[in-house]
Design a protein around this motif. Structure first.
Motif, PDB file in Angstrom:
ATOM      1  N   ILE A   1       0.910  -1.058   0.083  1.00 52.34           N
ATOM      2  CA  ILE A   1       0.044  -0.052   0.119  1.00 52.34           C
ATOM      3  C   ILE A   1       0.959   1.360   0.065  1.00 52.34           C
ATOM      4  CG2 ILE A   1      -1.786   1.340   1.233  1.00 52.34           C
ATOM      5  CD1 ILE A   1      -2.818  -1.402   2.368  1.00 52.34           C
ATOM      6  N   TYR A   2       0.898   2.084  -0.795  1.00 47.26           N
ATOM      7  CA  TYR A   2       1.602   3.228  -1.236  1.00 47.26           C
ATOM      8  C   TYR A   2       0.704   4.402  -0.869  1.00 47.26           C
ATOM      9  CZ  TYR A   2       5.602   0.637  -3.284  1.00 47.26           C
ATOM     10  OH  TYR A   2       6.389  -0.355  -3.564  1.00 47.26           O
ATOM     11  N   ASN A   3       1.172   5.370  -0.252  1.00 46.08           N
ATOM     12  CA  ASN A   3       0.616   6.534   0.063  1.00 46.08           C
ATOM     13  C   ASN A   3       1.221   7.780  -0.577  1.00 46.08           C
ATOM     14  OD1 ASN A   3      -1.115   5.794   2.168  1.00 46.08           O
ATOM     15  ND2 ASN A   3       0.816   5.669   3.539  1.00 46.08           N
ATOM     16  N   ALA A   4       0.295   8.381  -1.484  1.00 46.84           N
ATOM     17  CA  ALA A   4       1.068   9.654  -2.137  1.00 46.84           C
ATOM     18  C   ALA A   4       0.460  10.922  -1.857  1.00 46.84           C
ATOM     19  CB  ALA A   4       0.530   9.374  -3.811  1.00 46.84           C
ATOM     20  N   ARG A   5       1.412  12.156  -2.233  1.00 49.28           N
ATOM     21  CA  ARG A   5       0.957  13.574  -1.825  1.00 49.28           C
ATOM     22  C   ARG A   5       1.562  14.223  -2.682  1.00 49.28           C
ATOM     23  NH1 ARG A   5       4.105  14.456   3.981  1.00 49.28           N
ATOM     24  NH2 ARG A   5       6.197  14.681   3.093  1.00 49.28           N
ATOM     25  N   VAL A   6       0.790  15.347  -2.994  1.00 49.24           N
ATOM     26  CA  VAL A   6       1.546  16.241  -3.876  1.00 49.24           C
ATOM     27  C   VAL A   6       1.153  17.953  -3.354  1.00 49.24           C
ATOM     28  CG1 VAL A   6      -0.889  16.689  -5.214  1.00 49.24           C
ATOM     29  CG2 VAL A   6       1.262  17.101  -6.507  1.00 49.24           C
ATOM     30  N   LYS A   7       2.131  18.570  -3.885  1.00 48.53           N
ATOM     31  CA  LYS A   7       2.238  20.075  -3.569  1.00 48.53           C
ATOM     32  C   LYS A   7       2.453  20.905  -4.867  1.00 48.53           C
ATOM     33  CE  LYS A   7       7.010  20.280  -1.758  1.00 48.53           C
ATOM     34  NZ  LYS A   7       7.869  20.620  -0.799  1.00 48.53           N
ATOM     35  N   ALA A   8       2.191  22.024  -4.820  1.00 43.57           N
ATOM     36  CA  ALA A   8       2.165  22.872  -5.529  1.00 43.57           C
ATOM     37  C   ALA A   8       3.206  24.018  -5.470  1.00 43.57           C
ATOM     38  CB  ALA A   8       0.978  23.735  -6.238  1.00 43.57           C
ATOM     39  N   HIS A   9       4.070  24.725  -6.228  1.00 42.04           N
ATOM     40  CA  HIS A   9       5.072  25.887  -5.773  1.00 42.04           C
ATOM     41  C   HIS A   9       5.015  26.846  -7.070  1.00 42.04           C
ATOM     42  CE1 HIS A   9       7.984  23.682  -7.805  1.00 42.04           C
ATOM     43  NE2 HIS A   9       7.509  22.386  -7.225  1.00 42.04           N
ATOM     44  N   ASN A  10       5.486  28.025  -6.712  1.00 44.39           N
ATOM     45  CA  ASN A  10       5.747  28.994  -7.737  1.00 44.39           C
ATOM     46  C   ASN A  10       6.766  29.741  -6.955  1.00 44.39           C
ATOM     47  OD1 ASN A  10       4.438  30.826  -5.681  1.00 44.39           O
ATOM     48  ND2 ASN A  10       2.622  30.670  -7.259  1.00 44.39           N
ATOM     49  N   HIS A  11       7.122  30.974  -7.489  1.00 44.88           N
ATOM     50  CA  HIS A  11       8.267  31.843  -7.065  1.00 44.88           C
ATOM     51  C   HIS A  11       7.894  32.614  -5.792  1.00 44.88           C
ATOM     52  CE1 HIS A  11      10.790  31.702 -10.391  1.00 44.88           C
ATOM     53  NE2 HIS A  11      10.188  32.149 -11.586  1.00 44.88           N
ATOM     54  N   ALA A  12       6.758  32.586  -5.424  1.00 47.61           N
ATOM     55  CA  ALA A  12       6.404  33.222  -4.271  1.00 47.61           C
ATOM     56  C   ALA A  12       6.379  32.283  -3.080  1.00 47.61           C
ATOM     57  CB  ALA A  12       4.879  33.860  -4.276  1.00 47.61           C
ATOM     58  N   GLY A  13       6.509  31.017  -3.186  1.00 49.65           N
ATOM     59  CA  GLY A  13       6.148  29.895  -2.218  1.00 49.65           C
ATOM     60  C   GLY A  13       5.665  28.584  -2.842  1.00 49.65           C
ATOM     61  N   GLU A  14       5.527  27.829  -1.847  1.00 51.76           N
ATOM     62  CA  GLU A  14       4.670  26.427  -1.953  1.00 51.76           C
ATOM     63  C   GLU A  14       3.555  26.294  -1.387  1.00 51.76           C
ATOM     64  OE1 GLU A  14       7.831  23.664   0.567  1.00 51.76           O
ATOM     65  OE2 GLU A  14       8.167  23.992  -1.296  1.00 51.76           O
ATOM     66  N   SER A  15       2.854  25.532  -1.619  1.00 52.49           N
ATOM     67  CA  SER A  15       1.645  25.263  -1.000  1.00 52.49           C
ATOM     68  C   SER A  15       1.852  24.041   0.149  1.00 52.49           C
ATOM     69  CB  SER A  15       0.375  24.773  -1.989  1.00 52.49           C
ATOM     70  OG  SER A  15       0.727  23.352  -2.181  1.00 52.49           O
ATOM     71  N   ILE A  16       0.797  23.767   1.036  1.00 52.16           N
ATOM     72  CA  ILE A  16       1.026  22.710   1.711  1.00 52.16           C
ATOM     73  C   ILE A  16       0.296  21.385   0.950  1.00 52.16           C
ATOM     74  CG2 ILE A  16       0.484  24.071   4.140  1.00 52.16           C
ATOM     75  CD1 ILE A  16      -2.544  22.883   3.579  1.00 52.16           C
ATOM     76  N   PHE A  17       0.991  20.309   1.483  1.00 52.92           N
ATOM     77  CA  PHE A  17       0.736  19.019   0.784  1.00 52.92           C
ATOM     78  C   PHE A  17      -0.831  18.667   0.856  1.00 52.92           C
ATOM     79  CE2 PHE A  17       5.143  18.022   1.815  1.00 52.92           C
ATOM     80  CZ  PHE A  17       5.493  17.421   0.465  1.00 52.92           C
ATOM     81  N   SER A  18      -1.240  17.970  -0.372  1.00 53.11           N
ATOM     82  CA  SER A  18      -2.638  17.644  -0.393  1.00 53.11           C
ATOM     83  C   SER A  18      -2.817  16.540   0.688  1.00 53.11           C
ATOM     84  CB  SER A  18      -2.921  16.999  -2.043  1.00 53.11           C
ATOM     85  OG  SER A  18      -2.157  15.852  -2.219  1.00 53.11           O
ATOM     86  N   GLU A  19      -4.160  16.189   0.643  1.00 53.31           N
ATOM     87  CA  GLU A  19      -4.486  14.983   1.544  1.00 53.31           C
ATOM     88  C   GLU A  19      -4.060  13.807   0.975  1.00 53.31           C
ATOM     89  OE1 GLU A  19      -6.309  15.032   4.027  1.00 53.31           O
ATOM     90  OE2 GLU A  19      -6.683  17.187   3.923  1.00 53.31           O
TER      91      GLU A  19
END
Length: 730
Positions: free
Chosen positions: A531-549
């Protein structure tokens, strides 16, 4: 003295420097005159009950027989002295038998219970004649018949005002305040007024002070009330400022008790939070109250205040540094604006240059199209002109022939001439091409609406860190030992890239498996039955988001795979969707499975579809970079059992061992069991579902690919996704 604390030295009522300040039980201070102005006379007890009954009849809740309607800070109506207007601790304090009638933030030891609030307020205010509402905290204070005179003087505040005035406070200096003095605005001198002028609103400035009388006089009042004759002739008159200083020095150093004027305040009541004398603690209102020496409590309070001041000073220091940072940021704003303007100018220039280049390109294309049209039309004109000249020459020649009078001569050429004219007439329209080869119109269109719209709507956008991405669970899937994760960015977020992370399939640490702008990713080569757990986050020049669920995906329990055609030797022939293989070469060729195995229990079988020449076949596992042009097990990257029609051996690193009687023939099935969950990490073999010898290999670590080596005259078929044999079968 620092002018920053000037506001601390001003009365909240008159907004001038404190004059004879008194200390309220809520620890706010007022000028004595201002306190007298804001205190109210309470109505008699009978009228209080009558007012309360009238309010109750009108539907107004009243918990205090002496309440009166007022507006609180928010402008909403409330009842002064009502139950809702007092903190709980104040409600409890008023049942003390030693209560003075002033509501204090204390709870005496004599508290025995909370009777009805109506009787409590009635008892607490029986001796109250005046009430005073603090203009700062809006608390109501009840006072006896002496009113404001019962409130203690704020000696510290009075001394600080005097020091501030003497030191010039806001820049003026030299003058001092005192009785009869009027305080000017910050930065101006404090003027001492005469204390005997009849018109109190327009008192003259004092010109002297009598040292014995301790009264300030103007010239007129001095001549009228203090003539320099008789006993008054011996009195010493001095400058008002010097007299003010003398008055301050002549004041009693130690404060005395209001109830026992001959006793000094030497103790501090811990219950009422108030300095008391010895008699108050022994037989007065503070009997049975816990008291401490005034000096000890002063020392403790100063220590506590010093600690709080140190903490506040650190915060003020950090606030100062923050203000300095803000001021420095103004310069950065200028520099950043200049740099950003340069960037905008550069980008706009790039757009202009690009438009100019495109304009040149379009004009050149249009000119090329024009040249083609002109050249084509000129060629057609030349062709038609040439044809017309030939036709005209034939016409003139034929007309001249028709003029021939000699029949014999005419008939000699008439037949050929008739054919020429007939052929010319028949082919004229075809050769002349009466339709233009090309249109003179430019059948082109130039659409700049989208570009104009883009330029007109071109604007700045606020760059900020993107919001949390959302994983689209319905689009996520797991197949064999691969997982596919799909997601979408947060609405209205500007995203330059996404980072996808995956754990190790055992609730371990996450690792980055993808960075890019796509919103879907497939990860191959994972463990089976995990069982693998995956998460994703977004980023740009201003910073990065928190991880998704997190999203959890489980890989297949058993491996389903085929033979790997892409990396097989060229003389291997595949069929049955890459499940069957044969070979044209007399030498051994290694064929790998299409999936790598590193965890779990895996079992697959290979059937012998054709078996000629009694050659050796090898079955087992291998690394991806195994030598594919020699028998499996010849090098250190292959583990195999090679078998013929009579016996078998285990083969690895060009060493064979464990000869086992019993071979194979066409139609037999060889099974391979790779157990990577067993502590030994073992490899075993079966022929026709029977164990072929003991466990062949152990301590197998890493990633392995199913493998088989065959040569000419052999065809095998692979079967996968099978359940391993039971322990009893092995």
């Amino acid at each position: 003295m620092n002018t920053r604390m000037e506001e601390e030295l001003k009365c909240p009522v008159c907004n001038r420097f404190f004059c004879n300040p008194v200390l309220l039980p809520c620890f706010h201070s007022l000028c004595t005159v201002c306190a007298v102005q804001v205190q109210d006379l309470l109505p008699p007890i009978g009228q209080q009950h009558q007012q309360c009954q009238q309010q109750n009849t009108a539907g107004v809740s009243c918990g205090n027989p002496i309440s009166s309607g007022v507006l609180d800070e928010s402008g909403a109506g409330s009842v002064v002295g009502s139950e809702s207007d007092l903190p709980d601790i104040d409600k409890l304090s008023i049942v003390s038998e030693t209560d003075s009638g002033v509501i204090c933030n204390s709870r005496p030891n004599s508290y025995i219970g909370t009777p009805g609030l109506g009787s409590i307020f009635f008892q607490a205010t029986q001796g109250a004649v005046f009430s005073l509402r603090c203009p700062v905290c809006k608390k109501t204070i009840y006072l006896d018949e002496h009113g404001v005179q019962t409130l203690p003087k704020s000696c510290v505040l009075e001394s600080m005002v005097e020091k501030f005035s003497r030191g010039g406070g806001g820049g003026g200096g030299g003058s001092c305040g005192g009785p009869g003095g009027q305080q000017g605005p910050s930065g101006s001198s404090t003027i001492i007024k005469c204390q005997l002028c009849d018109d109190e609103t327009d008192c003259n400035d004092a010109s002297c002070m009598c040292e014995q009388c301790e009264i300030f006089y103007c010239d007129a009042c001095r001549d009228r009330c203090h003539p320099p004759r008789g006993p008054l002739a011996k009195h010493h008159l001095m400058d008002p400022c010097q007299g003010q200083i003398l008055l301050k020095r002549s004041k009693v150093k130690y404060s005395t008790c209001n109830d026992h004027v001959d006793e000094q305040l030497s103790m501090y009541c811990m219950i009422c939070k108030f300095p008391v004398c010895y008699l108050c603690a022994q037989e007065g209102r503070h009997i049975n109250h816990e008291v401490q020496a005034l000096g000890i409590i002063c020392k403790v309070q100063k220590s506590e205040l010093s600690q709080n001041l140190q903490s506040l000073s650190e915060k003020a220091k950090s606030g100062t540094l923050f203000i300095q940072r803000l001021k420095a940021m103004t310069d950065r704003v200028e520099n950043n604006c200049t740099e950003f303007q340069k960037s905008v100018i550069h980008k706009c220039d790039e757009l202009i240059d690009s438009i100019k280049e495109r304009k040149q390109f379009l004009l050149e294309s249009l000119n090329d199209e024009k040249e083609v049209k002109i050249l084509t039309l000129k060629e057609q004109v030349s062709h038609c002109t040439s044809l017309l000249q030939r036709t005209t020459g034939l016409l003139q020649y034929s007309i001249e022939v028709l003029k021939e009078s000699d029949a014999f001569s005419f008939l000699q050429i008439s037949g050929a001439l008739i054919n020429r004219v007939s052929s010319a007439d028949e082919n004229f329209n075809k050769e002349m091409e009466l339709t233009p080869r090309i249109s003179p119109e430019f059948e082109l269109a130039f659409d700049n609406e989208s570009i104009l719209h883009a330029i007109q709507t071109m604007d700045f956008y606020q760059m900020k860190a993107p919001g949390q991405p959302v994983i689209i669970t319905e689009d996520c899937s797991a197949e064999n030992n691969s997982v596919t994760i799909a997601w979408q960015p947060h609405p209205s977020s500007i995203v330059e890239a996404f980072t996808l992370e995956l754990d190790d399939g055992n609730n371990g640490d996450f690792r980055v498996v993808y960075v890019g702008r796509e919103t879907i990713c497939t990860v191959d080569g994972l463990h089976f039955n995990s069982i693998y757990n995956a998460r994703v986050k977004a980023h740009n020049h201003a910073g990065e988001s928190i991880f998704s669920e997190l999203v959890s995906l489980q890989t297949a329990e058993v491996a389903w795979f085929c033979l790997d055609r892409d990396f097989a030797p060229p003389d291997v022939i595949f069929s049955e969707n890459n499940q069957s293989a044969s070979c044209r070469s007399f030498g051994h060729r290694v064929i790998l499975g299409a999936v790598g195995l590193s965890k779990g229990v895996h079992y697959w079988e290979i059937s012998i579809d054709r078996y000629d020449n009694h050659t050796d076949l090898a079955f087992g596992i291998a690394r991806f970079d195994v030598d594919k042009r020699s028998m499996l097990g010849k090098d250190d990257k292959g583990w195999s059992m090679y078998i013929d029609d009579q016996r078998s051996w285990f083969f690895h690193c060009d060493n064979h061992s464990t000869r086992i009687e019993g071979g194979i023939k066409q139609g037999n099935v060889v099974g391979v069991l790779l157990d990577l969950n067993d502590p030994e990490h073992s490899l075993s073999y079966f022929v026709n579902s029977r164990p072929q010898g003991p466990i062949a290999f152990t301590d197998l670590q890493g990633v392995f690919f199913p493998a088989v080596s065959i040569n000419r005259g052999v065809q095998v078929t692979l079967y996968t996704g099978l359940q391993p044999p039971a322990c009893g079968e092995i």
